[in-house]
Design a protein around this motif. Sequence first.
Motif, PDB file in Angstrom:
ATOM      1  N   THR A  53       0.825  -1.199   0.000  1.00 45.61           N
ATOM      2  CA  THR A  53       0.000   0.000   0.000  1.00 45.61           C
ATOM      3  C   THR A  53       0.862   1.253   0.000  1.00 45.61           C
ATOM      4  N   GLU A  54       0.204   2.412  -0.198  1.00 48.23           N
ATOM      5  CA  GLU A  54       0.932   3.681  -0.172  1.00 48.23           C
ATOM      6  C   GLU A  54       1.484   3.972   1.216  1.00 48.23           C
ATOM      7  N   ALA A  55       0.953   3.292   2.238  1.00 47.14           N
ATOM      8  CA  ALA A  55       1.472   3.444   3.600  1.00 47.14           C
ATOM      9  C   ALA A  55       2.690   2.553   3.835  1.00 47.14           C
ATOM     10  N   GLY A  56       3.068   1.773   2.815  1.00 45.19           N
ATOM     11  CA  GLY A  56       4.256   0.931   2.935  1.00 45.19           C
ATOM     12  C   GLY A  56       4.028  -0.374   3.652  1.00 45.19           C
ATOM     13  N   GLN A  57       2.783  -0.862   3.665  1.00 43.21           N
ATOM     14  CA  GLN A  57       2.461  -2.129   4.315  1.00 43.21           C
ATOM     15  C   GLN A  57       1.876  -3.104   3.311  1.00 43.21           C
ATOM     16  N   LEU A  58       1.953  -4.373   3.651  1.00 47.01           N
ATOM     17  CA  LEU A  58       1.456  -5.422   2.772  1.00 47.01           C
ATOM     18  C   LEU A  58      -0.036  -5.620   2.995  1.00 47.01           C
ATOM     19  N   ARG A  59      -0.779  -5.562   1.906  1.00 51.93           N
ATOM     20  CA  ARG A  59      -2.228  -5.732   1.991  1.00 51.93           C
ATOM     21  C   ARG A  59      -2.584  -7.215   1.963  1.00 51.93           C
ATOM     22  N   HIS A  60      -3.459  -7.631   2.894  1.00 53.03           N
ATOM     23  CA  HIS A  60      -3.909  -9.017   3.046  1.00 53.03           C
ATOM     24  C   HIS A  60      -2.739 -10.009   3.103  1.00 53.03           C
ATOM     25  N   PRO A  61      -1.841  -9.842   4.079  1.00 54.68           N
ATOM     26  CA  PRO A  61      -0.687 -10.747   4.169  1.00 54.68           C
ATOM     27  C   PRO A  61      -1.088 -12.132   4.656  1.00 54.68           C
ATOM     28  N   LYS A  62      -0.330 -13.114   4.215  1.00 55.23           N
ATOM     29  CA  LYS A  62      -0.523 -14.487   4.664  1.00 55.23           C
ATOM     30  C   LYS A  62       0.840 -15.148   4.787  1.00 55.23           C
ATOM     31  N   LEU A  63       1.057 -15.835   5.871  1.00 52.17           N
ATOM     32  CA  LEU A  63       2.324 -16.523   6.092  1.00 52.17           C
ATOM     33  C   LEU A  63       2.474 -17.674   5.109  1.00 52.17           C
ATOM     34  N   ALA A  64       3.587 -17.648   4.365  1.00 51.53           N
ATOM     35  CA  ALA A  64       3.855 -18.720   3.403  1.00 51.53           C
ATOM     36  C   ALA A  64       4.831 -19.743   3.963  1.00 51.53           C
ATOM     37  N   GLY A  65       5.625 -19.337   4.928  1.00 57.91           N
ATOM     38  CA  GLY A  65       6.572 -20.273   5.532  1.00 57.91           C
ATOM     39  C   GLY A  65       7.706 -19.542   6.211  1.00 57.91           C
TER      40      GLY A  65
END
Length: 388
Positions: free
Chosen positions: A371-383
């Motif tokens: 996002t423009e705020a520098g965060q990941l949108r809808h994050p999910k742990l992959a490993g």
Amino acid sequence: MKAPKAAFPPELGVPMAPVSAAKLPVGDNWGYQLKWDGVRLLAVIGKDGRVLLLSRQGLFKNEIYPELTALLESCALTLGPCVLDGELISWTGERPSFQRVLLRERTRGYGGSSVMTELRHPDPGTAPWRGEGIFEGSSGELGGVELDGGELGETLPASEERRKKGASTGSTPPSGLPNADGIFSAPPGLVFVLFDILRLGAADLRPLPYVQRHKVLLKMGSLLPAGLLVTELYVDGDALWRWVKAVRWEGVVSKRLDSTYREDKKHRDWLKTKTALLVDVDIVGLKVREGQTASLIMSLDGDYFGSVSLGLTGEMRTLLTSRFVPEDAFANGGSQYGEMPFAGLHPDLKGERIVWLEQPIPCTVTGLEITEAGQLRHPKLAGFGRKG
């Protein structure tokens, strides 16, 4: 302090923007381009050689990107008066980084890259269009402007006089072969990737079909100095999408080849289809609720990147709690245990009980976008660990 607001020149209006789509459209009247992970800019080069950079929201950006302003001014006489539309990216040496461009925006030009860099277009394994063989319209003259002659032909910046007077008429592409992913090595820096041209001299190109406007950009290509790049147009969308997914590029923009330039998103002529991002991050802290790890606090390049809980199993939460959360972590009534790695507590974390880790835990997460705020949108742990 925000950048000053500019009124878009009345003859331009709000820049055309792609509309989200889950899948690539199919048909002979569609072309496909890489989606570059940067910030949208309009570059207006005036008759006097002065340059105006505008964001999609109409903000002045000359002070944020002085090196791009200087580069365009150096070749203004060569290119002539025009309005260019594109994406400014920060090249890491391997791929674009939205995070680095965001740093420039936040620091108002005092951070991130400090030079424009020369970049070759990636090779996705399918041939780009070179002006022939796909839809070009029913006539050589559209909207009162001829592509290969007449007003537009006279306006194209190819005269010998301009070549002699201009600061640069382009440069030889960097030598070398692409890597296994089709990406050419280039030094880190900023690149202005051009995908449209709205005006050239006295000619308004917006009524022309997109395929014609892109052809004008290709004709200008030899005049462009290092730091400016025309994005390629492809007709094989499936091949481009396979490459984008394989190398984890941001996505594909599909464009109707006969589309005129229309304001904002009032159309279905430009569509953007994104891949899921796969990002290596550091877990620097744990949010603790009711004595159990509830989510993981992420850091990317030392900056707060958000929190992730999706993908955490009950077993993982129990293991993380037993290993990193002391029973008396909040016995003194405080809400934080350990040393925070950030300069200040992000507003998202206020009111949370947090255990900061002595050593970060590397992991990989997926998400829709940064996002423009520098965060990941809808994050999910992959490993846990690195992806590669």
